[in-house]
Design an enzyme around this catalytic site. Structure first.
Site: not given
Length: 335
Positions: A12, A34, A120, A152-153, A183, A211, A315
């Site tokens: 993602r 990948d 990331s 992201c948060t 995921n 966190g 996000n």
């Protein structure tokens, strides 16, 4: 000249980083790694259930991707040490598998020839955690080689927490992120070390840990020990919202809080923080490239010093754009 980037983990975030990089002339993705074949990667890059069809020509040549006529090397190595980034000219690796978040693991990309690694995700023992718009000025190219882009948060919370603290002083605060499923949850009830995340993601509101609030202290040390929080995972595939309730040092009004946040969004934090007075819902923020959008209609104040601030974030897209921005920033400071 564009900095050459390799992406490890084309899930993602990896694919959204790729999409964001296509729009940034300072970034050139030259390779991805990948454990999936190129045809599958090409299909998932081109067609996305959340963000729609990619406006680019995507095909496969042998084992490699071809995007808008440019060939991108595809590797399928489990161990980062075997990726030989140096041989293909990769300067910066975006580590987005979610598996190599410890410094010693992510540093294997350096051994493979990369000059810098951006994780990331929140990391362990990283050289520095950076949230763009908050503490990128602390980056030292000579000392910082494995860099975390936080979560992201944290990227949503930290910019407006910075504004609140600088303008009014944060005494303490509690955050809840109402977060789309990811995921790291199960689509149907299946084993997971977090028994709540073991439950079907699209069938319940799922309380779990984050966190993100504590991690704000990594980029705003003055807030260490002052913030904590939790997550409520909800049955939506993308877009989340942070709800921060904080005690301030100064007495304020709703109008003063919103004015400070609006000024920051239009000034020093433009492109990172946005401000909205429209009665919008989560779907309206799908595709938003900023880290955080203040929902001004939801700001509340009680007894002068207790404030609630609500802020939206895509996000996936917003966060991925910050990864790309961070890569460009690192390159601008010299590799």
């Amino acid at each position: 000249m564009a900095v050459k980037v390799g992406i490890n983990g084309f899930g993602r975030i990896g694919r959204n980083v790729f999409r964001a990089a296509l729009k940034n002339p300072d970034i050139e993705v030259v390779a991805v790694n990948d454990l999936t074949d190129a045809n599958t990667l090409a299909h998932l890059l081109k067609y996305d259930s959340v963000h729609g069809r990619l406006d680019a020509e995507v095909s496969v040549n042998g084992n490699n991707l071809v995007v808008n006529g440019k060939e991108i090397i595809v590797k399928a190595e489990r161990d980062p040490e075997n990726l030989a980034w140096g041989e293909i000219g990769v300067d910066i690796v975006v580590e987005s598998t979610g598996r190599f978040t410890k410094r010693e693991d992510a540093a294997k990309h350096l051994e493979a020839g990369a000059k810098k690694v951006i994780i990331s995700a929140p990391a362990k023992n990283e050289d520095i955690t950076i949230v763009m718009g908050v503490n990128q000025d602390k980056y030292d190219p000579k000392a910082h080689h494995v860099i975390s882009n936080a979560s992201c948060t944290t990227n949503c919370l930290a910019p407006f927490a910075k504004v609140l603290h600088e303008q009014f002083g944060i005494v303490r605060g509690m955050m809840t992120t109402v977060h789309s499923y990811t995921n790291d949850q199960r689509i149907l009830d299946l084993p997971h070390k977090d028994l709540r995340r073991a439950r079907a993601a699209a069938e319940s509101i799922i309380p779990t840990t984050t966190g993100a609030a504590k991690a704000v202290a990594l980029v705003l040390p003055e807030l260490k020990g002052k913030l904590n929080g939790m997550a409520m995972r909800v049955p939506t595939p993308n877009v989340s919202v942070v709800d921060l309730v904080a005690e301030l040092e100064k007495e304020v009004t709703v109008e003063e809080v919103n004015a400070a946040l609006k000024a920051a969004a239009e000034g020093e934090l433009k492109g990172i923080l946005a401000y909205s007075e429209e009665p919008l819902v989560s779907r309206d923020y799908n595709g938003s490239t900023v880290s955080s959008t203040i929902d001004a209609l939801s700001t509340m104040v009680i007894d002068g010093k207790m404030v609630k601030v609500v802020s939206w974030y895509d996000n996936e897209t917003g966060y991925s754009h910050r990864v790309v921005d961070l890569a460009a920033y690192i390159a601008s400071k010299g590799l």
